[in-house]
Design a protein around this motif. Structure first.
Motif, PDB file in Angstrom:
ATOM      1  N   ARG A  38       0.747  -1.219   0.046  1.00  0.00           N
ATOM      2  CA  ARG A  38      -0.030   0.067  -0.046  1.00  0.00           C
ATOM      3  C   ARG A  38       0.746   1.204  -0.059  1.00  0.00           C
ATOM      4  N   SER A  39       0.322   2.530  -0.141  1.00  0.00           N
ATOM      5  CA  SER A  39       1.126   3.679  -0.259  1.00  0.00           C
ATOM      6  C   SER A  39       1.953   3.727   0.892  1.00  0.00           C
ATOM      7  N   GLN A  40       1.529   3.385   2.087  1.00  0.00           N
ATOM      8  CA  GLN A  40       2.300   3.766   3.308  1.00  0.00           C
ATOM      9  C   GLN A  40       3.556   2.890   3.235  1.00  0.00           C
ATOM     10  N   ASN A  41       3.722   1.964   2.372  1.00  0.00           N
ATOM     11  CA  ASN A  41       4.906   1.084   2.556  1.00  0.00           C
ATOM     12  C   ASN A  41       5.820   1.600   1.568  1.00  0.00           C
ATOM     13  N   VAL A  42       5.487   2.548   0.696  1.00  0.00           N
ATOM     14  CA  VAL A  42       6.323   3.233  -0.363  1.00  0.00           C
ATOM     15  C   VAL A  42       6.802   4.761   0.066  1.00  0.00           C
ATOM     16  N   LEU A  43       7.992   4.619   0.403  1.00  0.00           N
ATOM     17  CA  LEU A  43       8.718   5.866   0.957  1.00  0.00           C
ATOM     18  C   LEU A  43       9.605   6.254  -0.063  1.00  0.00           C
ATOM     19  N   ASP A  44      10.166   7.540  -0.136  1.00  0.00           N
ATOM     20  CA  ASP A  44      11.226   8.025  -1.056  1.00  0.00           C
ATOM     21  C   ASP A  44      12.491   7.301  -1.007  1.00  0.00           C
ATOM     22  N   ILE A  73       9.609  -1.084 -10.040  1.00  0.00           N
ATOM     23  CA  ILE A  73       9.673   0.397  -9.189  1.00  0.00           C
ATOM     24  C   ILE A  73       8.328   0.660  -9.025  1.00  0.00           C
ATOM     25  N   LEU A  74       8.217   0.897  -7.830  1.00  0.00           N
ATOM     26  CA  LEU A  74       6.910   1.260  -7.230  1.00  0.00           C
ATOM     27  C   LEU A  74       6.693   2.971  -6.879  1.00  0.00           C
ATOM     28  N   LEU A  75       5.461   3.208  -7.492  1.00  0.00           N
ATOM     29  CA  LEU A  75       5.093   4.557  -7.331  1.00  0.00           C
ATOM     30  C   LEU A  75       3.941   4.962  -6.976  1.00  0.00           C
ATOM     31  N   ASN A  76       3.743   5.765  -5.883  1.00  0.00           N
ATOM     32  CA  ASN A  76       2.493   6.201  -5.375  1.00  0.00           C
ATOM     33  C   ASN A  76       1.825   7.052  -6.328  1.00  0.00           C
ATOM     34  N   ILE A  77       0.513   7.067  -6.510  1.00  0.00           N
ATOM     35  CA  ILE A  77      -0.381   7.799  -7.402  1.00  0.00           C
ATOM     36  C   ILE A  77      -1.275   8.563  -6.795  1.00  0.00           C
ATOM     37  N   THR A  78      -1.878   8.515  -5.671  1.00  0.00           N
ATOM     38  CA  THR A  78      -2.656   9.320  -5.219  1.00  0.00           C
ATOM     39  C   THR A  78      -2.409   9.590  -3.771  1.00  0.00           C
ATOM     40  N   GLY A  79      -3.379  10.540  -3.290  1.00  0.00           N
ATOM     41  CA  GLY A  79      -2.935  11.024  -1.916  1.00  0.00           C
ATOM     42  C   GLY A  79      -1.912  11.955  -1.394  1.00  0.00           C
ATOM     43  N   ASP A  80      -1.628  12.134  -0.260  1.00  0.00           N
ATOM     44  CA  ASP A  80      -0.920  12.958   0.082  1.00  0.00           C
ATOM     45  C   ASP A  80       0.683  12.517   0.094  1.00  0.00           C
ATOM     46  N   SER A  81       0.813  11.050  -0.116  1.00  0.00           N
ATOM     47  CA  SER A  81       2.243  10.574  -0.320  1.00  0.00           C
ATOM     48  C   SER A  81       2.400  10.374  -1.868  1.00  0.00           C
ATOM     49  N   ILE A  82       1.768  11.287  -2.638  1.00  0.00           N
ATOM     50  CA  ILE A  82       2.012  11.078  -4.213  1.00  0.00           C
ATOM     51  C   ILE A  82       3.322  11.362  -4.574  1.00  0.00           C
ATOM     52  N   ALA A  83       3.784  10.453  -5.623  1.00  0.00           N
ATOM     53  CA  ALA A  83       5.175  10.608  -6.250  1.00  0.00           C
ATOM     54  C   ALA A  83       6.050  10.095  -5.265  1.00  0.00           C
ATOM     55  N   VAL A  97      -0.137  -5.020  -5.598  1.00  0.00           N
ATOM     56  CA  VAL A  97      -0.250  -3.494  -5.150  1.00  0.00           C
ATOM     57  C   VAL A  97      -1.533  -3.385  -4.968  1.00  0.00           C
ATOM     58  N   ASN A  98      -2.035  -2.391  -4.268  1.00  0.00           N
ATOM     59  CA  ASN A  98      -3.345  -1.838  -4.112  1.00  0.00           C
ATOM     60  C   ASN A  98      -3.512  -0.760  -5.140  1.00  0.00           C
ATOM     61  N   GLN A  99      -4.785  -0.116  -5.217  1.00  0.00           N
ATOM     62  CA  GLN A  99      -5.175   0.785  -6.213  1.00  0.00           C
ATOM     63  C   GLN A  99      -4.325   2.309  -6.026  1.00  0.00           C
ATOM     64  N   HIS A 100      -3.593   2.430  -4.902  1.00  0.00           N
ATOM     65  CA  HIS A 100      -2.927   3.439  -4.749  1.00  0.00           C
ATOM     66  C   HIS A 100      -1.306   3.465  -5.255  1.00  0.00           C
ATOM     67  N   VAL A 101      -0.970   2.384  -5.591  1.00  0.00           N
ATOM     68  CA  VAL A 101       0.390   2.078  -6.014  1.00  0.00           C
ATOM     69  C   VAL A 101       0.502   1.617  -7.521  1.00  0.00           C
ATOM     70  N   SER A 102       1.565   2.299  -8.112  1.00  0.00           N
ATOM     71  CA  SER A 102       1.500   1.770  -9.553  1.00  0.00           C
ATOM     72  C   SER A 102       3.134   0.951  -9.678  1.00  0.00           C
ATOM     73  N   THR A 135     -10.613  16.759  -6.451  1.00  0.00           N
ATOM     74  CA  THR A 135     -10.153  17.232  -4.973  1.00  0.00           C
ATOM     75  C   THR A 135      -8.991  16.437  -4.243  1.00  0.00           C
ATOM     76  N   ARG A 136      -8.659  15.282  -5.013  1.00  0.00           N
ATOM     77  CA  ARG A 136      -7.608  14.541  -4.251  1.00  0.00           C
ATOM     78  C   ARG A 136      -6.487  14.393  -5.482  1.00  0.00           C
ATOM     79  N   ASN A 137      -5.384  14.719  -4.806  1.00  0.00           N
ATOM     80  CA  ASN A 137      -4.041  14.610  -5.690  1.00  0.00           C
ATOM     81  C   ASN A 137      -4.164  13.025  -6.323  1.00  0.00           C
ATOM     82  N   ALA A 138      -3.896  13.030  -7.703  1.00  0.00           N
ATOM     83  CA  ALA A 138      -3.747  11.793  -8.433  1.00  0.00           C
ATOM     84  C   ALA A 138      -2.874  12.081  -9.690  1.00  0.00           C
ATOM     85  N   LEU A 139      -2.101  10.947  -9.690  1.00  0.00           N
ATOM     86  CA  LEU A 139      -1.374  10.969 -11.141  1.00  0.00           C
ATOM     87  C   LEU A 139      -2.137  10.095 -11.997  1.00  0.00           C
TER      88      LEU A 139
END
Length: 443
Positions: A38-44, A73-83, A97-102, A135-139
């Motif tokens: 999930r996105s919480q697992n993907v840090l910079d 390579i895992l990329l966060n594509i939604t929310g506050d942790s985007i990119a 991966v779930n829908q928040h990670v590409s 209204t929500r950040n998204a790539l």
């Protein structure tokens, strides 16, 4: 100088795609099985196992099309942790991966490590294009596919220059994790099992050392030891002065202010962003000295942050240009005896790891607050003889000194990497053929 060449990411990859939430959502998560990233697992540039979810074979088969492979390579594509972006660690595979990670899977003509660093370089751009509409950040997939990637014939060598720095940072982190584990093991061995070295160097309790029943702890403790509250070790309170952003009136003393978030930098990452502030002259007695403690007393993270503690050692103080103070979101104290510093720190961390501090939390406007005095006045620990405490302090002080040296080096290595990154990615600096030699170019 030859003109830089670019290609679209979709032409350089075999897969760009995100996953989905398993049927049943969090209720379907298991204790073990196939990892669900999930996105919480993907840090910079790093992967966090904190909160890593697992799903069973049935759910994993439904998400077979978003299976993660080595070197993806895992990329966060939604929310506050985007990119935020990292490379998948092989030890957590198999994974989905779930829908928040590409997932970004490169072709042979694009080195995955080069792509990783290039995406870090383009993070601000990615954040900018993610804010278009909604209204929500998204790539969007289209935006990721059409991202222009610079083509570099020496891309593997470019990536190796940067990864060498990150590898050293990771090695230091592993050494620090071992040092922390050794410190905890030694504390348990000496002060839980009571097998500290006796006068002959043998383990005290196992060698027949005399034990005396203690009613407060409901257990036997070594003869000659006492039972005290954590508060009894504390000498003075040095808590909180947030001060002002600029020098004004009587706010003239320039300091750097440790906040709760900075405790993690001191303890685990090496990157401290304590802001410069100006405090009142009369509050100079609150400036921190070597062997003072700072405790986070206010926080609302899903991961327990209230109660995190750090020791302000000489090595920590050396990382600041100005005197140090703690913010009003923390509690700072000094001890009566410097020989008790590592013992106090270990006892506190033991209580923190055992979730004891959860029983001493209050709430203000929905934010958790540690009731510091309630906890320190109630929590009882053994107090060994001065010689045993001093011996323990001497051993762990060496661990802590080495740990802080590693964290300081990590900060310096990260600064060097971040300085090189844009120049390597934009072609201002190149890596020469035949050897990993940096060549500066005027552009």
């Amino acid at each position: 100088m030859s003109k830089l060449k670019f290609d679209l990411l979709k032409n350089l990859t075999t897969k760009i795609g995100s996953g989905a939430t398993p049927t049943g959502g969090q209720a379907s998560y298991k204790e073990f099985g196939t990892a669900l990233i999930r996105s919480q697992n993907v840090l910079d540039m790093s992967f966090s196992k904190n909160g890593l979810a697992f799903i069973d074979d049935e759910q994993a088969n439904k998400l077979k099309n978003v299976e993660v492979f080595e070197n993806d390579i895992l990329l966060n594509i939604t929310g506050d942790s985007i990119a935020r972006v990292c490379k998948v660690p092989s030890e957590i595979l198999p994974a989905r991966v779930n829908q928040h990670v590409s997932i970004l899977r490169t072709k042979k003509n694009l080195d995955p490590d080069f792509l990783l660093y290039y995406l870090i370089y383009k993070k601000k751009y990615l954040e900018t294009i993610s804010r278009v509409g909604g209204t929500r950040n998204a790539l969007t997939k289209e935006a990721v596919e059409n991202l222009e990637i610079r083509i570099d014939k020496n891309q593997q060598k470019v990536a190796s220059v940067l990864s060498a720095l990150d590898d050293k940072i990771e090695l230091n982190n592993k050494i620090n994790a071992e040092l922390e584990a050794m410190a905890k093991t030694l504390y348990d061995y000496w002060f839980v099992q009571f097998d500290f070295p006796d006068a002959t160097g043998k383990p005290y309790k196992s060698s027949g050392g005399k034990m005396v029943w203690n009613e407060a702890l409901k257990r036997g403790i070594p003869e000659g030891w006492e039972v005290k509250t954590l508060a009894s070790f504390i000498n003075s309170d040095k808590s909180g002065d947030w001060g002002k952003e600029e020098k004004q009136g009587n706010y003239t003393v320039k300091v750097e202010c440790i906040r709760g978030a900075d405790i993690n930098g001191i303890n685990g990452k090496g990157d401290i962003k304590a802001p410069v502030r100006y405090i009142l002259e009369k509050n100079k007695h609150k400036l921190l000295s070597a062997n003072d403690f700072v405790v986070e007393i206010s926080g609302g993270s899903p991961v327990q942050s209230t109660g995190r503690i750090t020791c302000i050692t000489k090595e920590v103080l050396s990382r600041f240009k100005n005197p140090l103070i703690c913010s009003n979101f923390c509690k700072a104290v000094s001890l009566k005896d410097e020989d008790e510093v590592m013992y106090f720190l270990s006892a506190w961390n033991k209580a923190y790891d055992n979730n004891v501090l959860f029983g001493f939390e209050g709430k203000t406007s929905g934010i958790k607050n540690l009731l510091f005095e309630n906890f320190t006045n109630a929590y009882m620990i053994v107090k060994p003889t001065p010689k045993v405490i001093k011996d323990f302090n001497n051993k762990l002080s060496l661990f802590e000194k080495k740990r802080q040296q590693n964290l300081k080096q990590n900060h310096e290595l990260a600064q060097l990497r971040d300085w090189l990154l844009p120049m390597l990615m934009n072609g201002q600096v190149t890596v020469g053929e035949g050897e990993e030699k940096l060549n500066y170019m005027v552009i």
